[in-house]
Structure formats: C-alpha cells, structure tokens
Design a protein around this motif. Structure first.
Motif, PDB file in Angstrom:
ATOM      1  N   THR A  54       6.871 -14.443  21.168  1.00  0.00           N
ATOM      2  CA  THR A  54       7.030 -13.944  19.789  1.00  0.00           C
ATOM      3  C   THR A  54       6.096 -14.679  18.847  1.00  0.00           C
ATOM      4  OG1 THR A  54       9.340 -13.452  20.238  1.00  0.00           O
ATOM      5  CG2 THR A  54       8.690 -13.603  17.934  1.00  0.00           C
ATOM      6  N   LEU A  55       5.966 -15.994  19.022  1.00  0.00           N
ATOM      7  CA  LEU A  55       5.078 -16.774  18.162  1.00  0.00           C
ATOM      8  C   LEU A  55       3.636 -16.307  18.287  1.00  0.00           C
ATOM      9  CD1 LEU A  55       4.689 -19.126  16.245  1.00  0.00           C
ATOM     10  CD2 LEU A  55       4.516 -20.650  18.219  1.00  0.00           C
ATOM     11  N   GLN A  56       3.237 -15.996  19.522  1.00  0.00           N
ATOM     12  CA  GLN A  56       1.859 -15.536  19.731  1.00  0.00           C
ATOM     13  C   GLN A  56       1.629 -14.181  19.078  1.00  0.00           C
ATOM     14  OE1 GLN A  56      -0.528 -17.426  21.148  1.00  0.00           O
ATOM     15  NE2 GLN A  56      -1.949 -15.848  20.431  1.00  0.00           N
ATOM     16  N   ILE A  57       2.654 -13.308  19.154  1.00  0.00           N
ATOM     17  CA  ILE A  57       2.539 -11.983  18.534  1.00  0.00           C
ATOM     18  C   ILE A  57       2.349 -12.121  17.026  1.00  0.00           C
ATOM     19  CG2 ILE A  57       3.794  -9.854  18.019  1.00  0.00           C
ATOM     20  CD1 ILE A  57       5.099 -10.104  20.775  1.00  0.00           C
ATOM     21  N   LEU A  58       3.139 -13.032  16.401  1.00  0.00           N
ATOM     22  CA  LEU A  58       3.031 -13.239  14.960  1.00  0.00           C
ATOM     23  C   LEU A  58       1.650 -13.771  14.593  1.00  0.00           C
ATOM     24  CD1 LEU A  58       6.527 -14.798  14.156  1.00  0.00           C
ATOM     25  CD2 LEU A  58       5.733 -12.491  13.650  1.00  0.00           C
ATOM     26  N   LYS A  59       1.149 -14.703  15.419  1.00  0.00           N
ATOM     27  CA  LYS A  59      -0.187 -15.247  15.136  1.00  0.00           C
ATOM     28  C   LYS A  59      -1.258 -14.177  15.243  1.00  0.00           C
ATOM     29  CE  LYS A  59       0.730 -20.028  16.559  1.00  0.00           C
ATOM     30  NZ  LYS A  59       0.383 -21.099  17.526  1.00  0.00           N
ATOM     31  N   ASP A  60      -1.162 -13.345  16.289  1.00  0.00           N
ATOM     32  CA  ASP A  60      -2.184 -12.319  16.516  1.00  0.00           C
ATOM     33  C   ASP A  60      -2.170 -11.248  15.440  1.00  0.00           C
ATOM     34  OD1 ASP A  60      -2.888 -13.684  18.757  1.00  0.00           O
ATOM     35  OD2 ASP A  60      -1.797 -12.390  20.162  1.00  0.00           O
ATOM     36  N   ASN A  61      -1.016 -11.025  14.792  1.00  0.00           N
ATOM     37  CA  ASN A  61      -0.898  -9.931  13.820  1.00  0.00           C
ATOM     38  C   ASN A  61      -0.672 -10.441  12.410  1.00  0.00           C
ATOM     39  OD1 ASN A  61      -0.629  -7.261  15.577  1.00  0.00           O
ATOM     40  ND2 ASN A  61       0.541  -8.858  16.613  1.00  0.00           N
ATOM     41  N   LYS A  62      -1.077 -11.659  12.127  1.00  0.00           N
ATOM     42  CA  LYS A  62      -0.799 -12.234  10.804  1.00  0.00           C
ATOM     43  C   LYS A  62      -1.513 -11.480   9.683  1.00  0.00           C
ATOM     44  CE  LYS A  62      -4.327 -15.839  11.414  1.00  0.00           C
ATOM     45  NZ  LYS A  62      -4.559 -17.299  11.448  1.00  0.00           N
ATOM     46  N   LEU A  63      -2.697 -10.905   9.955  1.00  0.00           N
ATOM     47  CA  LEU A  63      -3.399 -10.153   8.912  1.00  0.00           C
ATOM     48  C   LEU A  63      -2.651  -8.884   8.557  1.00  0.00           C
ATOM     49  CD1 LEU A  63      -7.121 -10.552  10.020  1.00  0.00           C
ATOM     50  CD2 LEU A  63      -5.918 -11.728   8.175  1.00  0.00           C
ATOM     51  N   VAL A  64      -2.152  -8.181   9.587  1.00  0.00           N
ATOM     52  CA  VAL A  64      -1.403  -6.935   9.343  1.00  0.00           C
ATOM     53  C   VAL A  64      -0.119  -7.230   8.598  1.00  0.00           C
ATOM     54  CG1 VAL A  64      -0.236  -4.993  10.435  1.00  0.00           C
ATOM     55  CG2 VAL A  64      -2.397  -5.854  11.385  1.00  0.00           C
ATOM     56  N   ILE A  65       0.608  -8.268   9.029  1.00  0.00           N
ATOM     57  CA  ILE A  65       1.865  -8.630   8.375  1.00  0.00           C
ATOM     58  C   ILE A  65       1.610  -9.034   6.930  1.00  0.00           C
ATOM     59  CG2 ILE A  65       3.764 -10.285   8.388  1.00  0.00           C
ATOM     60  CD1 ILE A  65       3.487 -10.375  11.452  1.00  0.00           C
ATOM     61  N   GLY A  66       0.532  -9.788   6.698  1.00  0.00           N
ATOM     62  CA  GLY A  66       0.200 -10.197   5.336  1.00  0.00           C
ATOM     63  C   GLY A  66      -0.104  -9.009   4.443  1.00  0.00           C
ATOM     64  N   ALA A  67      -0.819  -8.019   4.979  1.00  0.00           N
ATOM     65  CA  ALA A  67      -1.146  -6.815   4.195  1.00  0.00           C
ATOM     66  C   ALA A  67       0.114  -6.043   3.835  1.00  0.00           C
ATOM     67  CB  ALA A  67      -2.106  -5.932   4.988  1.00  0.00           C
ATOM     68  N   ILE A  68       1.056  -5.938   4.777  1.00  0.00           N
ATOM     69  CA  ILE A  68       2.309  -5.222   4.522  1.00  0.00           C
ATOM     70  C   ILE A  68       3.106  -5.919   3.426  1.00  0.00           C
ATOM     71  CG2 ILE A  68       4.529  -4.567   5.516  1.00  0.00           C
ATOM     72  CD1 ILE A  68       3.076  -4.168   8.186  1.00  0.00           C
ATOM     73  N   LEU A  69       3.178  -7.247   3.496  1.00  0.00           N
ATOM     74  CA  LEU A  69       3.908  -7.999   2.469  1.00  0.00           C
ATOM     75  C   LEU A  69       3.261  -7.827   1.101  1.00  0.00           C
ATOM     76  CD1 LEU A  69       4.670 -11.328   4.377  1.00  0.00           C
ATOM     77  CD2 LEU A  69       6.295  -9.535   3.759  1.00  0.00           C
ATOM     78  N   LEU A  70       1.934  -7.845   1.050  1.00  0.00           N
ATOM     79  CA  LEU A  70       1.225  -7.687  -0.226  1.00  0.00           C
ATOM     80  C   LEU A  70       1.482  -6.327  -0.836  1.00  0.00           C
ATOM     81  CD1 LEU A  70      -0.761  -8.775  -2.301  1.00  0.00           C
ATOM     82  CD2 LEU A  70      -2.637  -7.928  -0.881  1.00  0.00           C
ATOM     83  N   ILE A  71       1.419  -5.272  -0.010  1.00  0.00           N
ATOM     84  CA  ILE A  71       1.678  -3.916  -0.510  1.00  0.00           C
ATOM     85  C   ILE A  71       3.098  -3.801  -1.025  1.00  0.00           C
ATOM     86  CG2 ILE A  71       1.888  -1.493   0.186  1.00  0.00           C
ATOM     87  CD1 ILE A  71      -0.414  -2.016   2.173  1.00  0.00           C
ATOM     88  N   THR A  72       4.053  -4.392  -0.302  1.00  0.00           N
ATOM     89  CA  THR A  72       5.463  -4.342  -0.727  1.00  0.00           C
ATOM     90  C   THR A  72       5.647  -5.006  -2.076  1.00  0.00           C
ATOM     91  OG1 THR A  72       6.173  -4.387   1.594  1.00  0.00           O
ATOM     92  CG2 THR A  72       7.815  -4.944  -0.081  1.00  0.00           C
ATOM     93  N   ILE A  73       5.010  -6.179  -2.264  1.00  0.00           N
ATOM     94  CA  ILE A  73       5.135  -6.889  -3.538  1.00  0.00           C
ATOM     95  C   ILE A  73       4.531  -6.075  -4.685  1.00  0.00           C
ATOM     96  CG2 ILE A  73       4.350  -8.929  -4.809  1.00  0.00           C
ATOM     97  CD1 ILE A  73       4.503 -10.468  -2.145  1.00  0.00           C
ATOM     98  N   ILE A  74       3.389  -5.432  -4.426  1.00  0.00           N
ATOM     99  CA  ILE A  74       2.737  -4.624  -5.463  1.00  0.00           C
ATOM    100  C   ILE A  74       3.616  -3.451  -5.865  1.00  0.00           C
ATOM    101  CG2 ILE A  74       0.786  -3.097  -5.943  1.00  0.00           C
ATOM    102  CD1 ILE A  74      -0.938  -4.950  -4.215  1.00  0.00           C
ATOM    103  N   VAL A  75       4.196  -2.764  -4.872  1.00  0.00           N
ATOM    104  CA  VAL A  75       5.054  -1.606  -5.161  1.00  0.00           C
ATOM    105  C   VAL A  75       6.263  -2.027  -5.978  1.00  0.00           C
ATOM    106  CG1 VAL A  75       6.559   0.124  -4.121  1.00  0.00           C
ATOM    107  CG2 VAL A  75       4.301  -0.300  -3.154  1.00  0.00           C
ATOM    108  N   ILE A  76       6.895  -3.141  -5.598  1.00  0.00           N
ATOM    109  CA  ILE A  76       8.054  -3.629  -6.352  1.00  0.00           C
ATOM    110  C   ILE A  76       7.657  -3.979  -7.778  1.00  0.00           C
ATOM    111  CG2 ILE A  76       9.743  -5.496  -6.518  1.00  0.00           C
ATOM    112  CD1 ILE A  76       9.774  -5.585  -3.465  1.00  0.00           C
ATOM    113  N   GLY A  77       6.483  -4.597  -7.937  1.00  0.00           N
ATOM    114  CA  GLY A  77       6.017  -4.947  -9.272  1.00  0.00           C
ATOM    115  C   GLY A  77       5.792  -3.729 -10.148  1.00  0.00           C
ATOM    116  N   ILE A  78       5.231  -2.673  -9.557  1.00  0.00           N
ATOM    117  CA  ILE A  78       4.999  -1.441 -10.320  1.00  0.00           C
ATOM    118  C   ILE A  78       6.315  -0.824 -10.756  1.00  0.00           C
ATOM    119  CG2 ILE A  78       4.139   0.934 -10.157  1.00  0.00           C
ATOM    120  CD1 ILE A  78       1.914  -0.134  -8.335  1.00  0.00           C
ATOM    121  N   ILE A  79       7.291  -0.818  -9.846  1.00  0.00           N
ATOM    122  CA  ILE A  79       8.597  -0.248 -10.178  1.00  0.00           C
ATOM    123  C   ILE A  79       9.246  -1.010 -11.317  1.00  0.00           C
ATOM    124  CG2 ILE A  79      10.940   0.144  -9.321  1.00  0.00           C
ATOM    125  CD1 ILE A  79       9.707   0.675  -6.570  1.00  0.00           C
TER     126      ILE A  79
END
Length: 230
Positions: A54-79
């Motif tokens: 699981t740790l390796q999966i998180l490391k390998d996909n940290k860019l994708v996870i970071g992008a998802i978190l950023l989009i979520t924060i932006i959407v909440i801010g707009i709302i």
C-alpha cells in the motif's frame, strides 16, 4: 545398554550406578524445547511477491492523489464563496419568494421572470406581471444620505425627460423610510420608483404600466410590504 567406563561391565541405559564396581553414571543432558514466542517480531511476507505494498502504491500515485485533493479544495472554495450570493426563487404559500444579497420579497405566482436590459444597472432582474405591467429590481451602491436627496434626483430626471410627477411621498417598508415616486411619462404610460436606502445601498423596485392602477394595485402593494433587508 551402556558400559561402565571403569570396569566395562554392561548396564541398562537408565542405571544410575554400575552394578559391578559402583561407578556413578553422569546424569544425561536434557535438550530444552524452544517455545515459540507469539509476540516475536516477524517480517511481513507478501504471499504474492509481485504485488506492491500500500505504501508503494501511494508513493507511485502521489501526483494523481495530489491533483485530486487540489481539485476538491478548489470546488469547495467556489461553493463557499458563491453560496451566500446565489439568487433563489422559492414558493411560499402560493407565491414566489425572491432572495439575493441580503434582500428578499415575495411576488405573485403568475409573475414570470423575463428578459430585459438596463444599461445603467446590468445586474437588474425583470418580471412580467398582470395587466401588462413590467417590474424591474436592482441594487446599487449609493452616495445618497437621505430620502430627500433621492426624491430630488427623481424630480430632476423627470424634468429632463419631459415626464409629469404624479405622486411623490415617503412610505415605510421593512421599518425604513422609503421614497415612492410615480411619474406619468410623455407617452401616457406610468412609471413608479420605490427606493429604499439602507447601509449605503439603494434597493429599487421599478414598475411600468399603461395605467395608474397597474402600478399602484393591491398586488403591487403586497409585494412592497413583503420587502425585507437583512
């Protein structure tokens, strides 16, 4: 069988002494059985050596996870940013309620929002009422400090446009002094300006109709009395 190291006399394996010479055989060493410690740390073995952890999966996909978190924060801010200023129109006891930017009023259910334009007030909204009456509502920041100044401005504008002042008075709406001016336009139609001043903002309902009754009807008065400024 075992032999005595002193005299060579044979004796059985468990004999403590030699039966011939009395030699004392040494006690046999007992091998201790190692008990398994259930709390002993053991390495976690991956049953399938090809599956990543699981740790390796998180490391390998940290860019994708970071992008998802950023989009979520932006959407909440707009709302959050746009939520309080959203125009709403809901049904209340058979009538419609308009609410936006700290002001609300109710209007008849047979009124319908319609397209309109006002070059001076781009955010204005328009309704089509009964008897061919058109209603415009807008809010603007105002430098007026009193109802007297508002009435004076209405009089000056009417004189410039060649309109006749039918009525000019001060009324009470939502506990506040409000300018109420009715003009008879040069073409015979009527325009009524109801202007409420509060905290540096001017809230205006403008009624246009073919007759005086259309802009001063009981229906119109009910709408005005429902105005509430937060």
């Amino acid at each position: 069988m075992k032999k005595c190291p002193e005299c060579g006399n044979p004796s059985y394996d468990g004999a403590p002494v030699c039966g011939n010479c009395g030699y004392k055989f040494p006690k046999p060493k007992v091998k201790a059985i190692r008990e398994e410690d259930i709390f002993e740390d053991r390495p976690i073995i991956n049953k399938n050596g090809n599956e990543p952890s699981t740790l390796q999966i998180l490391k390998d996909n940290k860019l994708v996870i970071g992008a998802i978190l950023l989009i979520t924060i932006i959407v909440i801010g707009i709302i959050i940013a746009t939520g309080p200023a959203t125009e709403t129109s809901t049904s209340v006891d058979g009538a419609q309620k308009y609410s936006n930017a700290g002001v609300s009023f109710t209007y008849p259910s047979d009124w319908s929002e319609t397209n309109g334009s006002d070059e001076l007030h781009e955010d204005a909204i328009f309704f089509e009422g009964s008897n061919g009456t058109f209603i415009e509502y807008y809010t603007v920041s105002s430098e007026f400090s009193s109802i007297y100044e508002i009435n004076s401005q209405r009089i000056s504008s009417a004189q410039e446009n060649g309109d006749y002042i039918n009525t000019i008075q001060t009324i009470q709406l939502d506990g506040k002094n409000t300018s109420d001016v009715v003009l008879e336009n040069y073409d015979g139609s009527y325009t009524r300006y109801v202007s409420l001043l509060s905290n540096g903002n001017l809230y205006v309902l403008k009624f246009n109709g073919n007759t005086l009754d259309s802009v001063t009807s009981n229906e119109t008065e009910a709408v005005l009395q429902s105005i509430h400024i937060e």
